[in-house]
Design a protein around this motif. Structure first.
Motif, PDB file in Angstrom:
ATOM      1  N   TRP A   9      55.367 -89.175 -31.529  1.00 17.90           N
ATOM      2  CA  TRP A   9      56.535 -88.483 -30.994  1.00 17.90           C
ATOM      3  C   TRP A   9      56.409 -88.349 -29.480  1.00 17.90           C
ATOM      4  CZ3 TRP A   9      60.482 -86.358 -34.202  1.00 17.90           C
ATOM      5  CH2 TRP A   9      60.249 -86.487 -35.576  1.00 17.90           C
ATOM      6  N   HIS A  10      57.524 -88.493 -28.803  1.00 20.64           N
ATOM      7  CA  HIS A  10      57.555 -88.372 -27.345  1.00 20.64           C
ATOM      8  C   HIS A  10      58.545 -87.283 -26.946  1.00 20.64           C
ATOM      9  CE1 HIS A  10      55.260 -92.104 -26.853  1.00 20.64           C
ATOM     10  NE2 HIS A  10      56.040 -92.619 -27.786  1.00 20.64           N
ATOM     11  N   HIS A  11      58.192 -86.565 -25.905  1.00 22.30           N
ATOM     12  CA  HIS A  11      59.107 -85.561 -25.361  1.00 22.30           C
ATOM     13  C   HIS A  11      60.103 -86.254 -24.451  1.00 22.30           C
ATOM     14  CE1 HIS A  11      60.072 -82.352 -22.255  1.00 22.30           C
ATOM     15  NE2 HIS A  11      60.612 -81.932 -23.369  1.00 22.30           N
ATOM     16  N   ALA A  12      61.381 -86.077 -24.733  1.00 22.48           N
ATOM     17  CA  ALA A  12      62.434 -86.723 -23.946  1.00 22.48           C
ATOM     18  C   ALA A  12      62.682 -85.944 -22.669  1.00 22.48           C
ATOM     19  CB  ALA A  12      63.713 -86.825 -24.766  1.00 22.48           C
ATOM     20  N   GLU A  13      62.745 -86.669 -21.556  1.00 21.40           N
ATOM     21  CA  GLU A  13      62.998 -86.045 -20.259  1.00 21.40           C
ATOM     22  C   GLU A  13      64.431 -86.333 -19.820  1.00 21.40           C
ATOM     23  OE1 GLU A  13      60.115 -86.521 -17.182  1.00 21.40           O
ATOM     24  OE2 GLU A  13      58.510 -86.954 -18.613  1.00 21.40           O
ATOM     25  N   PHE A  14      65.056 -85.311 -19.228  1.00 17.19           N
ATOM     26  CA  PHE A  14      66.440 -85.426 -18.778  1.00 17.19           C
ATOM     27  C   PHE A  14      66.559 -85.248 -17.271  1.00 17.19           C
ATOM     28  CE2 PHE A  14      67.056 -84.954 -23.223  1.00 17.19           C
ATOM     29  CZ  PHE A  14      68.291 -85.516 -23.508  1.00 17.19           C
ATOM     30  N   GLY A  15      65.516 -85.568 -16.533  1.00 11.50           N
ATOM     31  CA  GLY A  15      65.572 -85.357 -15.092  1.00 11.50           C
ATOM     32  C   GLY A  15      65.809 -83.893 -14.796  1.00 11.50           C
ATOM     33  N   ASP A  16      66.849 -83.595 -14.036  1.00  9.96           N
ATOM     34  CA  ASP A  16      67.192 -82.207 -13.733  1.00  9.96           C
ATOM     35  C   ASP A  16      68.079 -81.585 -14.802  1.00  9.96           C
ATOM     36  OD1 ASP A  16      65.726 -82.208 -11.431  1.00  9.96           O
ATOM     37  OD2 ASP A  16      67.413 -82.779 -10.147  1.00  9.96           O
ATOM     38  N   GLY A  17      68.462 -82.365 -15.810  1.00  8.44           N
ATOM     39  CA  GLY A  17      69.295 -81.825 -16.875  1.00  8.44           C
ATOM     40  C   GLY A  17      68.488 -80.902 -17.784  1.00  8.44           C
ATOM     41  N   LYS A  18      69.196 -80.054 -18.500  1.00 15.05           N
ATOM     42  CA  LYS A  18      68.540 -79.076 -19.366  1.00 15.05           C
ATOM     43  C   LYS A  18      69.304 -78.984 -20.672  1.00 15.05           C
ATOM     44  CE  LYS A  18      68.925 -74.685 -18.392  1.00 15.05           C
ATOM     45  NZ  LYS A  18      68.745 -73.358 -17.783  1.00 15.05           N
ATOM     46  N   LEU A  19      68.601 -79.153 -21.780  1.00 11.88           N
ATOM     47  CA  LEU A  19      69.210 -79.013 -23.097  1.00 11.88           C
ATOM     48  C   LEU A  19      69.163 -77.563 -23.526  1.00 11.88           C
ATOM     49  CD1 LEU A  19      67.904 -81.959 -25.327  1.00 11.88           C
ATOM     50  CD2 LEU A  19      70.111 -81.724 -24.223  1.00 11.88           C
ATOM     51  N   GLU A  20      70.262 -77.069 -24.070  1.00 14.68           N
ATOM     52  CA  GLU A  20      70.285 -75.720 -24.611  1.00 14.68           C
ATOM     53  C   GLU A  20      70.847 -75.756 -26.023  1.00 14.68           C
ATOM     54  OE1 GLU A  20      72.162 -72.877 -22.134  1.00 14.68           O
ATOM     55  OE2 GLU A  20      70.600 -72.939 -20.607  1.00 14.68           O
TER      56      GLU A  20
END
Length: 1473
Positions: A265-276
């Motif tokens: 499993w890999h942690h997905a990165e969104f740059g400066d975006g933030k998932l809520e």
């Protein structure tokens, strides 16, 4: 009858991807008694089914809707298709269901004990085996967060399905997509489930479990952090990916984990975006990427579109301000069957649209290059822009714009600057995949495609019509013809077979009955097959390129050109290839450096297009075998790789290795290593720090090397100069947070990302992102802050943007008689406000996760009667923002919430006594009954100490005279309805604090200070002589602390009959300090002395225990403040009470100590702090250097000891850097047993050089249950413990009737023995102290009793205690779940309380029953503590949280109380508000 969520919506809202057919000269009508819903085709056939909404009947058509046959005996809540087998569907009932494997020709019945789920899709199908199905039952939402059962069938329900998981939130097959592990045979039986926590029912502890044997065994997957992750909230299968989302505790922020095999499993990165949470939507994705829309504005429903790289680990933003709605639908569609073309609607005024009075201005954009660039829709031969209604405004089933018909796209909309109303729109068509558009028909129409685009059908959609329109020439102008009906219809849904290859359509409509105004439900079958006699020949087709360049030549996408064989627009023929999907032809392209490559693993993209680069990421590691012999360069990856799945041919420079520098590898966690901790000083103006809070981020999404885009440790602080400061690096550097003068800081009680800075006016500054990235904005409150020393802001536990403001109206001038409080509520975080009530004392949201069944909008308010501040108070409630209200109680003293309980304190009828009432549902309250002869004045002082281990500890003040306060601690049973004596003569101070503290992170261990000379104190006012005692069994037994073997100078203590005594809460300069840490299990520190009694703080030394208080060690002479770091890896001490420049620290649990000078000269240090979870390697010293305020950051992450992350394997917990530690229980035979079981905890080995990183779930497992002993029992109601330990009945008191349990459903009862089991104990067998008496049958159960005991000779005791409604314990191992460091509530004040001269005999205290103590919660205001800090606020309200957990901001997640607010129950004097 209820219907499954998302199944039986009216047909016009159906979201199944259905295509449509064309009108035919043949129109056949079928009437239905009820509204048709759930209409769909079985793919690749003319078979369709539907259900009637009112009757639940199921109908089937084998001829594309021309005739319909009722399926006898079927009654359904919804019919679900198997998406992987076009012959399989399931009709779900309540408990009887039917499955078909032949498109409904035959239905096989099966039954389940429970109805299907209403919260998740009721069925999960296996992508490769149509007989493997998961059935998800309806959830139990009463006593826990909603959890249900999952059943499994491997034979398509021929046999009874078997339960495999009983406590799931959701379950899916690993192979839930036909592309997942498409070419591999492994994991055919693998199931993934999100279930409740190991020892917790809180959603923050939900786990992801994976099983290959249907949950006979299961394991948690290890994520990219190297450890398992809690807080799992959702998961989905997307093409070739599996995605799981985890919610951070005390935050709405989500971490997304992606896998292509469920193993890694890999942690997905969104740059400066933030998932809520509830703020992202996984969209229809490609075979080589995931596309996600992330909400950026909650109030305008605006998002940003992101596309992942091929492994789903890094997401790049495509376009901002995408349009969303409150249900999470996004105006986004990929043009069917064509790679790279995407249509979206964007919001042109996102900031303005946040206002409830402004409408969104929408524009439609299209991309022809997979979202890299977007442009407007263009009307053919004009410069006009076209805008179309999309997913958020659905008017038909299936896709909005496109179908498998190659290149044909339709939509309803208008030209101009922005999208207008649907009813003002026209029907538009494009036959070049959206490149150019022309008007097809005026007015809005429903539309569908048939015969691969040879037939387009449209029906007027703004009202009734007699016409059905169709075109045989791609919908171009003047090519539309009409079918005239004999009656008017109102179109509801127009559909055809999913692949749009048929000439037959189904139109569901309502028609007006000519004889009345009543409408009838009709299905119209439209058949166009007779329009043309000829079938298209080879000359009627063209090769059409989906993507063309400026020259009209086919363009390359994913390494190939895509073309279709398409019927020419003006050909006079039909394709007539039913159920044969149009298939593209592919031609490979030469590899292009810009188009066909993406960044490799451990490289991060920057820039766009030709300027795009792949930079080394923070997690980059050197390849094995390079740079071993002092080399400075090596040959390695260019940073690029060909996109997996890309079919381009040849190679480019990006395929070649390049020379890379050996020093570009990401540095370890601390950066440059240093043998000594690094220190950083910062100065401020002022004489003292008013308040400071940590806004702790979640660490669960850190990768294995502890690197994270927001690896911040944010602190906010206010000085007495009214300057608010903020630091994101734990105080190394500070910035002014807000330029305006600030009078108070309010961190959000339930969301660490939110913080509010209050001014003396209506202006409020706030951040929803911990002040990062210029996220501090402002709003205007309805009024200025109140000046009545009342809580100004209240927060909702789950809806972070719901806030209550208690302001002051007409309070600008001091002592204005018109000044009063006014409460308002905002559901948009201050963007807009609605009034609640005027003249309020307090308003609060009542909803809690822990089993309280109330409406999320319910609010309780304490209201001053007669609209007069200070008048008697009534308790009002409302579920509609006080449009209507209900009076709950009059003469209210205070109300509080704790876990699932709501507690209200009122004055008795005599105006002098106190009554307590409790409720679980905010509607029905039960009075807490006190025993006879037990008078309670409302001025009497009570302090609720704790309610964690299935019990409540309540301190009852016996002597309330100033500086002489002490009392008795009584402890409840598991439902809080009866209390027994736990400890007498416990010390208390004037502020209401009690010298009682639970050890955090471990069950049942507590310390207390008792007053040894109560007689002298009572009679002559003598000074209190205090002694420290400890319990290892939750207060059943107490004993002195043992004397350490040696002192800090390695000298023996010369003191017979002495013990160790520690200074407790009542003497701490800052009551927020605690002995122990929530994450350093079994470790505690304190200051005190060895002797007969506790001496002064000036004579105190510093002590440490690492075995939960069984043994102690003197570590330093003198009085030191302490703090724990990295979950106990480092402990730091600093001298208290005198100037110093040195700190001391240990890295091996106190075996050795080192020192470091943090400054060039000595300064006065007032406090040492770190993040609330004690997981950081940074510390802050707060002090004063001359006239300047100073902070010193001490950074231990640079030490060589902390450059590697500790290895923890739950499956082999002792193989790495951890040991399994078992708490010991002294003075019994089995010293490992505590509360009837042996618990094992993870604890880092003291000799390991590594750091813990993110918070560890320290409780590994319950190894075994133990046999019962005397210490698993305590004295029962109306019994007290004698010196020898036996429980003796209190003279003068009658015992309760043991037969009372018969009224509660028991069949037998035991004579009362005087013992009851400690609520948290799980022991079995051994000494059953409750069952040493005789057992008797309950009336009416004599024969059953005789059969039972005659056969076995052994009685089974049914211990049924009269419950307070459904009130059980607080939950197993609940210490892991609650917020705050041992919060306590004081019920009243000592003044005027119990007469110390009165014969305070044993029985009144020991016999207390009722729910008086279920109020264990974090206090917001403790009277004299308020007086201590209120002056700092310039008169504007109280300190945000004046509990002991105030500063911690969640420090006690593992501690003993929940994050609710506690109040002062039983006190309404002028002294202590």
């Amino acid at each position: 009858m209820k219907y499954l969520k998302g199944i039986l919506l009216p047909a016009l809202l159906a979201l199944a991807p259905l295509a449509a057919a064309k009108d035919d000269p043949i129109v056949h009508e079928t009437e239905f008694d009820g509204e048709p819903v759930n209409l769909f085709y079985f793919d690749d056939s003319d078979v369709a089914v539907l259900a009637e909404l009112e009757t639940s009947k199921v109908f089937r058509s084998a001829d594309a809707g021309k005739t319909w046959e009722e399926q006898k005996g079927l009654r359904t809540l919804g019919i679900i298709k198997n998406p992987f087998d076009n012959k399989v569907a399931v009709a779900l009932g309540e408990q009887t269901h039917w499955i078909t494997y032949d498109r409904g020709e035959n239905w096989n019945e099966f039954k389940t004990e429970l109805p299907p789920s209403l919260l998740v899709p009721a069925l999960s199908f296996h992508a490769k085996d149509n007989k493997k199905i998961l059935y998800h039952t309806i959830e139990d939402c009463y006593s826990t967060p909603c959890l249900g059962q999952t059943l499994l069938t491997e034979d398509g329900f021929k046999s009874k399905p078997k339960a495999i998981v009983d406590d799931r939130k959701m379950c899916l097959w690993a192979k839930s997509s036909d592309r997942f592990l498409m070419d591999e045979d492994k994991h055919d039986n693998r199931i993934l489930c999100i279930t409740r926590g190991k020892y917790s029912q809180r959603s923050k502890d939900n786990r992801l479990l994976i099983s290959d044997d249907y949950f006979k065994t299961a394991q948690e997957p290890v994520m990219s952090s190297g450890r398992t992750v809690q807080g799992m909230t959702n998961m989905a299968s997307v093409k070739g990916y599996f995605v799981a989302a985890a919610k951070s505790d005390k935050s709405n922020e989500l971490s997304l984990y992606v896998t292509d095999d469920t193993d890694t499993w890999h942690h997905a990165e969104f740059g400066d975006g933030k998932l809520e949470e509830d703020a992202y939507t996984i969209l229809e994705s490609t075979n080589y990427s995931i596309q996600v829309d992330v909400m950026t504005s909650k109030f305008a429903y605006v998002g940003s579109l992101y596309t992942s790289n091929s492994n789903g680990t890094y997401f790049t933003k495509n376009i901002d301000n995408t349009n969303r709605n409150e249900r999470g639908y996004v105006d986004f569609e990929k043009i069917s069957n064509i790679q790279g073309i995407v249509m979206v609607n964007v919001v042109d005024n996102p900031d303005e649209a946040e206002s409830p009075y402004k409408e969104k201005k929408l524009k439609t954009q299209i991309s022809f290059d997979d979202g890299r660039t977007f442009e407007s829709l263009k009307v053919k031969d004009t410069d006009e822009d076209l805008h179309l209604h999309s997913v958020t405004d659905l008017h038909n089933s299936g896709r909005v714009f496109s179908s498998p018909a190659p290149g044909l796209v339709m939509g309803v909309g208008n030209t101009g600057k922005f999208l207008g109303k649907y009813s003002d729109g026209d029907l538009w068509v494009s036959d070049d995949a959206g490149l150019t558009w022309e008007m097809a028909l005026q007015e809005a129409h429903k539309y569908e495609f048939g015969d691969q685009g040879a037939v387009l059908v449209a029906v007027f959609d703004e009202g009734d019509t007699k016409k059905i329109m169709y075109s045989l020439k791609h919908g171009r102008k003047n090519t539309w013809k009409e079918i005239e009906l004999n009656y008017k219809i109102r179109a509801r849904e127009l559909t055809t077979v999913p692949d749009s290859t048929s000439l037959k359509f189904i139109l569901y409509a309502s028609k007006i009955d000519g004889s009345s105004s009543k409408r009838k439900h009709v299905i119209l079958h439209l058949d166009f097959s007779g329009l043309h006699e000829g079938k298209c020949g080879e000359g009627d087709f063209e090769d059409w390129a989906a993507r063309q360049d400026e020259k009209g030549d086919p363009m390359c996408v994913m390494g190939h050109k895509q073309t279709f064989r398409r019927r020419k627009w003006d050909a006079k023929c039909f394709v007539e290839e039913d159920f044969k999907d149009p298939m593209p032809k592919f031609e490979a392209c030469e590899c292009d450096e810009v188009r066909d490559y993406e960044c490799d693993y451990d490289f991060t993209p920057t820039g766009q297009g030709k300027d795009k680069k792949c930079e080394v990421s923070r997690s980059f590691k050197l390849p094995d075998g390079v740079c071993k012999n002092g080399e400075k360069i090596y040959k390695g990856s260019s940073g690029w790789r060909k996109i997996p799945g890309n079919q381009c041919t040849g190679k480019t420079k990006k395929d070649e290795d390049v020379e890379r520098k050996c020093d570009e590898s990401a540095p370890p966690s601390g950066g440059d290593t240093n043998p000594r901790p690094k220190t950083s000083k910062f100065q401020f103006k002022g004489s003292h720090f008013r308040e400071y809070y940590y806004l702790e981020r979640s660490t669960q999404d850190d990768d294995k090397d502890n690197k994270n885009k927001d690896h911040d440790e944010t602190v906010v602080m206010l000085t007495d100069e009214k300057e608010a400061w903020i630091s994101h690096d734990h105080g190394k550097k500070w910035d002014i947070a807000v330029k305006d003068p600030i009078v108070a800081i309010y961190p959000h009680q339930y969301n660490n990302n939110y913080v509010y800075f209050l001014t003396a006016t209506k202006k409020v500054y706030y951040s929803t992102d911990r002040g990062l990235r210029d996220s501090i904005h402002s709003f205007d409150a309805p009024q200025m802050p109140n000046t009545h020393q009342l809580q100004i802001l209240q927060f909702h536990p789950t809806e972070s943007d719901w806030i209550i403001w208690v302001g002051g109206e007409h309070c600008e001038r001091p002592n204005d008689r018109e000044c009063h409080t006014e409460a308002s509520v905002s559901q948009k975080n201050g963007k807009s406000w609605d009034p609640l009530l005027t003249y309020v004392k307090k308003c609060a949201f009542i909803w809690r996760e822990a089993g309280r069944h109330v409406d999320e909008e319910e609010i309780f308010c304490e209201w001053y009667t007669n609209e007069e501040m200070g008048a008697p108070v009534e308790l009002l409630s409302s579920e509609d923002w006080f449009k209507t209200k209900d009076v709950k109680f009059k003469s209210v003293v205070e109300f509080a919430t704790m876990s699932e309980f709501i507690i209200v304190a009122t004055k008795g009828d005599d105006g002098n006594s106190l009554k307590l009432h409790a409720s679980l549902d905010a509607k029905t309250f039960a009075e807490a009954k006190f025993p006879p002869k037990f008078d309670i004045s409302h001025q009497t002082a009570y302090t609720v100490l704790d309610s964690s281990t299935h019990s409540v500890f309540l301190h009852v003040t016996v002597n309330g005279r100033m500086d002489q306060e002490y009392g008795s601690i009584i402890k409840s049973n598991s439902n809080g309805t009866s209390y027994v004596m736990s400890l007498n003569n416990v010390n208390r101070n004037t502020a209401g604090y009690v010298d009682f503290e639970k050890m955090q992170g471990i069950e049942g261990v507590a310390l207390a200070n008792i007053v040894a000379n109560t007689k002298d104190v009572d009679q002559s006012g003598a000074k209190k002589r205090k002694q420290t005692v400890i319990t290892h069994n939750d207060g059943a037994d107490w004993e002195p602390l043992p004397v350490p073997a040696l002192d800090a100078d390695d000298q023996s203590y010369k003191c017979d009959g002495c013990s160790l005594h520690l200074h407790g809460y009542t003497e701490r300069a800052d009551p927020r300090e605690t002995f122990s840490s929530p994450t350093a299990v079994g470790i505690a520190m304190g200051i005190g002395n060895v002797g007969k009694e506790l001496t002064t703080i000036g004579e105190a030394n510093t002590y440490l225990t690492t075995d939960a208080g069984i043994t102690w060690k003197e570590v330093k002479k003198g009085n030191y403040a302490w703090e724990f770091g990295d979950q106990g890896s480092v402990i730091v001490l600093v001298r208290r009470g005198e100037d110093t420049k040195t700190i001391y620290y240990t890295l091996d649990l106190g075996k050795t100590w080192d020192s470091v000078e943090f400054y060039e000269h000595a300064v006065r240090i007032d406090a040492i702090t770190t993040v609330p979870s004690d997981t950081s390697l940074n510390f802050l010293l707060w002090g004063k250097d001359g006239r300047e305020l100073v902070t010193f950051n001490i950074d231990f992450s640079v030490l060589p000891d902390f450059q590697k992350k500790c290895e923890l394997n739950e499956d082999d917990p002792t193989a790495g850097d951890f040991e399994l530690w078992k708490p010991q229980r002294p003075m019994q035979e089995d010293t490992e047993c505590l509360f009837g079981h042996v618990a094992q905890y993870h604890r880092k080995r003291s000799d390991r050089k590594c750091y813990n990183g993110e918070r560890i779930d320290h409780l590994h497992q319950i190894e075994r249950n133990c046999s019962c002993t005397r210490r698993d029992f305590e004295c029962d109601y109306n019994f007290e413990k004698e010196i020898g330990g036996e429980c003796k009945k209190i003279d003068g008191l009658d015992l309760p009737d043991p037969k009372a349990v018969c009224d509660q459903g028991a069949t037998e009862y035991w004579d009362i023995t005087g013992y009851r089991k400690i609520p948290i104990s799980t022991c079995s067998g051994g000494r059953e102290m409750r069952h040493t008496s005789s057992v008797h049958p309950c009336p009416g159960h004599e024969e059953e009793f005789e059969r039972k005991h005659g056969l076995s000779g052994f009685g089974i005791f049914m211990a049924v205690v009269i419950p307070f409604m459904a009130a059980g314990g607080i939950g197993y191992y609940v210490w892991r779940n609650w917020d705050g460091k041992f919060g306590r509530i004081r019920l009243g004040d000592g003044s005027g309380g119990f007469d110390s001269e009165s014969p305070w005999i044993r029985w009144p205290v020991a016999a207390i029953s009722g729910l008086v103590a279920v109020v264990a919660a974090v206090p917001l205001l403790l009277g004299s503590l308020w007086r201590m800090v209120s002056s700092q606020f310039g008169g504007y309200g109280g300190r945000t949280y004046t509990s002991r957990s105030s500063f911690a901001r969640g420090r006690g997640d593992y501690a003993v109380v929940d994050p609710d607010e506690g109040e002062l129950l039983g006190e309404d004097s002028d002294e202590d508000v």
